[in-house]
Structure formats: C-alpha cells, structure tokens
Design a protein around this motif. Structure first.
Motif, PDB file in Angstrom:
ATOM      1  N   LEU A   1     -13.490 -22.251  23.946  1.00  0.00           N
ATOM      2  CA  LEU A   1     -12.977 -22.493  22.606  1.00  0.00           C
ATOM      3  C   LEU A   1     -11.782 -23.441  22.608  1.00  0.00           C
ATOM      4  O   LEU A   1     -11.716 -24.367  21.798  1.00  0.00           O
ATOM      5  N   VAL A   2     -10.835 -23.250  23.512  1.00  0.00           N
ATOM      6  CA  VAL A   2      -9.646 -24.097  23.550  1.00  0.00           C
ATOM      7  C   VAL A   2     -10.042 -25.553  23.814  1.00  0.00           C
ATOM      8  O   VAL A   2      -9.509 -26.477  23.191  1.00  0.00           O
TER       9      VAL A   2
ATOM     10  N   LEU B   1      -9.752 -16.976  14.744  1.00  0.00           N
ATOM     11  CA  LEU B   1     -10.893 -17.671  15.340  1.00  0.00           C
ATOM     12  C   LEU B   1     -11.178 -17.149  16.738  1.00  0.00           C
ATOM     13  O   LEU B   1     -12.322 -16.856  17.087  1.00  0.00           O
ATOM     14  N   PHE B   2     -10.139 -16.996  17.552  1.00  0.00           N
ATOM     15  CA  PHE B   2     -10.295 -16.554  18.934  1.00  0.00           C
ATOM     16  C   PHE B   2     -10.866 -15.138  19.006  1.00  0.00           C
ATOM     17  O   PHE B   2     -11.683 -14.834  19.881  1.00  0.00           O
ATOM     18  N   ASP B   3     -10.445 -14.257  18.102  1.00  0.00           N
ATOM     19  CA  ASP B   3     -10.861 -12.851  18.131  1.00  0.00           C
ATOM     20  C   ASP B   3     -12.206 -12.580  17.455  1.00  0.00           C
ATOM     21  O   ASP B   3     -12.716 -11.467  17.534  1.00  0.00           O
TER      22      ASP B   3
ATOM     23  N   ASP C   1      -1.236 -17.298  18.172  1.00  0.00           N
ATOM     24  CA  ASP C   1      -2.172 -16.616  17.268  1.00  0.00           C
ATOM     25  C   ASP C   1      -1.970 -16.967  15.796  1.00  0.00           C
ATOM     26  O   ASP C   1      -2.918 -16.971  15.021  1.00  0.00           O
TER      27      ASP C   1
ATOM     28  N   PHE D   1      -5.488 -19.470  14.680  1.00  0.00           N
ATOM     29  CA  PHE D   1      -6.085 -19.471  16.009  1.00  0.00           C
ATOM     30  C   PHE D   1      -6.478 -18.053  16.419  1.00  0.00           C
ATOM     31  O   PHE D   1      -7.557 -17.845  16.978  1.00  0.00           O
ATOM     32  N   GLY D   2      -5.630 -17.080  16.137  1.00  0.00           N
ATOM     33  CA  GLY D   2      -5.928 -15.692  16.492  1.00  0.00           C
ATOM     34  C   GLY D   2      -7.194 -15.180  15.825  1.00  0.00           C
ATOM     35  O   GLY D   2      -8.008 -14.504  16.455  1.00  0.00           O
TER      36      GLY D   2
ATOM     37  N   TYR E   1     -18.918 -20.175  21.817  1.00  0.00           N
ATOM     38  CA  TYR E   1     -18.223 -21.281  22.490  1.00  0.00           C
ATOM     39  C   TYR E   1     -18.063 -21.032  23.977  1.00  0.00           C
ATOM     40  O   TYR E   1     -17.626 -19.966  24.395  1.00  0.00           O
TER      41      TYR E   1
ATOM     42  N   GLN F   1     -16.578 -15.873  19.944  1.00  0.00           N
ATOM     43  CA  GLN F   1     -16.454 -15.565  21.368  1.00  0.00           C
ATOM     44  C   GLN F   1     -17.788 -15.723  22.087  1.00  0.00           C
ATOM     45  O   GLN F   1     -17.835 -16.193  23.223  1.00  0.00           O
TER      46      GLN F   1
ATOM     47  N   LYS G   1      -3.815 -17.974  23.622  1.00  0.00           N
ATOM     48  CA  LYS G   1      -3.962 -16.667  23.001  1.00  0.00           C
ATOM     49  C   LYS G   1      -2.659 -15.891  23.115  1.00  0.00           C
ATOM     50  O   LYS G   1      -2.013 -15.872  24.145  1.00  0.00           O
TER      51      LYS G   1
END
Length: 111
Positions: free
Chosen positions: A44-45, A31-33, A70, A28-29, A41, A38, A66
């Motif tokens: 994203l969640v 993808l999120f970062d 992560d 997840f970390g 989406y 960023q 987040k």
C-alpha cells in the motif's frame, strides 16, 4: 508489472471514495486498516507513493508510516477521479518541503 500498477492506482481511487466520508478524502489509518485494502494491495505505501508521483493523489510528506501518520489526509487530486486518471494524471506532484522524512527501514539518526 505496469498493468498491476495501473490496476492498483484505479482501485486506490475507488477505495478512497468507498472508505472515506462523502468526498474524495480518507485518512491513511482508515485506508491502511480497511480489510479489503489490506487484501488487495501488495504494498500500500508503495502504491501511495506511485500515485502521488503521478499526480493522482495528494498527501503531506513523502512517505506514510502506520501509527505515526494515521491521521494524515489523503485526497484525490483535481481531475484524477475519472476512468483515465492513471494515464492522464502525469503532472508533477506539489513541491515538497526540504525536510527529511525518516523511513521505517532507516537506521540512521535524522538530525
């Protein structure tokens, strides 16, 4: 609205494969970062929750936050990697544990 969701679910599979190590997983970390994720989406969640509900991806828990999550691995579900994945992966997701997962907006204490 449904067109945007479908496009995001298709892009999610592409991004998981692009960002993660060889294979169909990413944390997840990671993808999120990712800068491209960023920018793409809207939420994203929310996209991850929708993809899990439709059986496109798998991850432990019900929601990812987040920092706290992560290192949680997100993987593409078996049979969900093709071009028709958002339409054909309408199966029920894995059974979740009954423990409550606090959300970022929650102000109540989870016991």
């Amino acid at each position: 609205h449904e067109k945007r969701i479908g496009a995001e679910l298709e892009q999610l599979i592409i991004d998981i494969r692009r960002i993660g190590p060889p294979g169909d997983t990413v944390t997840f970390g990671e993808l999120f970062d990712d800068d491209d994720a960023q920018n793409y989406y809207e939420a994203l969640v929310g996209t991850l929750k929708c993809a899990k509900k439709r059986g496109i991806i798998k991850f432990q828990g019900q929601m990812l936050l987040k920092g706290v999550h992560d290192n949680v691995t997100i993987s593409i579900a078996d049979g969900a990697g093709g071009s028709q994945s958002t339409k054909s992966a309408q199966q029920k997701p894995e059974t979740e544990s009954s423990s409550a997962t606090p959300t970022a907006k929650s102000t109540k204490k989870v016991e």
